[in-house]
Write a protein that holds these residues in place. Structure first.
Motif, PDB file in Angstrom:
ATOM      1  N   UNK A  15     -91.745  80.806  71.091  1.00  0.00           N
ATOM      2  CA  UNK A  15     -90.409  81.349  71.110  1.00  0.00           C
ATOM      3  C   UNK A  15     -89.439  80.207  71.461  1.00  0.00           C
ATOM      4  N   UNK A  16     -88.391  80.033  70.688  1.00  0.00           N
ATOM      5  CA  UNK A  16     -87.409  78.993  70.989  1.00  0.00           C
ATOM      6  C   UNK A  16     -86.730  79.235  72.340  1.00  0.00           C
ATOM      7  N   UNK A  17     -86.290  78.143  72.958  1.00  0.00           N
ATOM      8  CA  UNK A  17     -85.646  78.224  74.274  1.00  0.00           C
ATOM      9  C   UNK A  17     -84.424  79.132  74.229  1.00  0.00           C
ATOM     10  N   UNK A  18     -83.611  78.994  73.191  1.00  0.00           N
ATOM     11  CA  UNK A  18     -82.387  79.803  73.094  1.00  0.00           C
ATOM     12  C   UNK A  18     -82.707  81.294  73.129  1.00  0.00           C
ATOM     13  N   UNK A  19     -83.753  81.685  72.442  1.00  0.00           N
ATOM     14  CA  UNK A  19     -84.134  83.107  72.448  1.00  0.00           C
ATOM     15  C   UNK A  19     -84.681  83.524  73.808  1.00  0.00           C
ATOM     16  N   UNK A  20     -85.428  82.650  74.435  1.00  0.00           N
ATOM     17  CA  UNK A  20     -86.064  82.989  75.713  1.00  0.00           C
ATOM     18  C   UNK A  20     -85.046  83.199  76.829  1.00  0.00           C
ATOM     19  N   UNK A  21     -83.944  82.428  76.795  1.00  0.00           N
ATOM     20  CA  UNK A  21     -82.936  82.564  77.863  1.00  0.00           C
ATOM     21  C   UNK A  21     -81.683  83.290  77.376  1.00  0.00           C
ATOM     22  N   UNK A  22     -81.737  83.805  76.161  1.00  0.00           N
ATOM     23  CA  UNK A  22     -80.674  84.646  75.601  1.00  0.00           C
ATOM     24  C   UNK A  22     -79.318  83.934  75.534  1.00  0.00           C
ATOM     25  N   UNK A  23     -79.330  82.719  74.954  1.00  0.00           N
ATOM     26  CA  UNK A  23     -78.090  81.977  74.713  1.00  0.00           C
ATOM     27  C   UNK A  23     -78.124  81.471  73.277  1.00  0.00           C
ATOM     28  N   UNK A  24     -76.983  80.970  72.808  1.00  0.00           N
ATOM     29  CA  UNK A  24     -76.947  80.428  71.452  1.00  0.00           C
ATOM     30  C   UNK A  24     -77.663  79.077  71.411  1.00  0.00           C
ATOM     31  N   UNK A  25     -78.086  78.712  70.228  1.00  0.00           N
ATOM     32  CA  UNK A  25     -78.775  77.436  70.049  1.00  0.00           C
ATOM     33  C   UNK A  25     -77.871  76.276  70.459  1.00  0.00           C
ATOM     34  N   UNK A  26     -76.591  76.373  70.164  1.00  0.00           N
ATOM     35  CA  UNK A  26     -75.643  75.312  70.518  1.00  0.00           C
ATOM     36  C   UNK A  26     -75.545  75.080  72.023  1.00  0.00           C
ATOM     37  N   UNK A  27     -75.666  76.128  72.794  1.00  0.00           N
ATOM     38  CA  UNK A  27     -75.579  75.984  74.254  1.00  0.00           C
ATOM     39  C   UNK A  27     -76.793  75.273  74.835  1.00  0.00           C
ATOM     40  N   UNK A  28     -77.905  75.297  74.134  1.00  0.00           N
ATOM     41  CA  UNK A  28     -79.097  74.624  74.646  1.00  0.00           C
ATOM     42  C   UNK A  28     -79.000  73.104  74.505  1.00  0.00           C
ATOM     43  N   UNK A  29     -78.015  72.605  73.792  1.00  0.00           N
ATOM     44  CA  UNK A  29     -77.818  71.158  73.675  1.00  0.00           C
ATOM     45  C   UNK A  29     -77.542  70.519  75.034  1.00  0.00           C
ATOM     46  N   UNK A  30     -77.052  71.298  75.967  1.00  0.00           N
ATOM     47  CA  UNK A  30     -76.786  70.786  77.311  1.00  0.00           C
ATOM     48  C   UNK A  30     -78.080  70.321  77.982  1.00  0.00           C
TER      49      UNK A  30
END
Length: 111
Positions: free
Chosen positions: A1-16
């Motif tokens: 499962x991608x990180x964005x899905x696991x923490x319920x945020x957009x993919x763009x926010x995971x760039x941080x």
């Protein structure tokens, strides 16, 4: 499962996550040589490894983006200083050629 899905945020926010790691590492990198001279390369290395371990545990148990960012900062801080003492030790070890000049700034500043 991608990180964005696991923490319920957009993919763009995971760039941080990447930015936090690189920024923390860049800031901590400059202190490695100084810490190795003051406390010894072994202590700096073991402390860095311990910080990376803590970052891995925090990241492995993290349930939100803030916790994952904290984990990445710990990993960045932990990996930076241990990369400098081996270079400092290599400046002090080994035979010297007749024209060799030690550059103390390279070892003391973590460059």
């Amino acid at each position: 499962m991608p990180i964005a899905d696991a923490v319920h945020v957009s993919v763009g926010r995971t760039a941080v996550l990447v930015s936090a790691l690189y920024l923390a590492s860049a800031i901590a990198q400059s202190t490695g040589g100084m810490l190795a001279q003051k406390f010894g390369p072994r202590r700096v290395f073991l402390t860095g490894v311990s910080i990376v371990l803590a970052g891995g545990i925090v990241g492995g148990t993290g349930q939100n983006l803030t916790t994952l960012v904290l984990a990445r900062v710990l990993i960045g801080v932990g990996t930076a200083p241990p990369s400098t003492p081996p270079r400092c030790c290599s400046c002090d070890a080994g035979p010297r050629s007749p024209g060799w000049k030690r550059l103390p700034a390279a070892c003391s500043q973590g460059l």
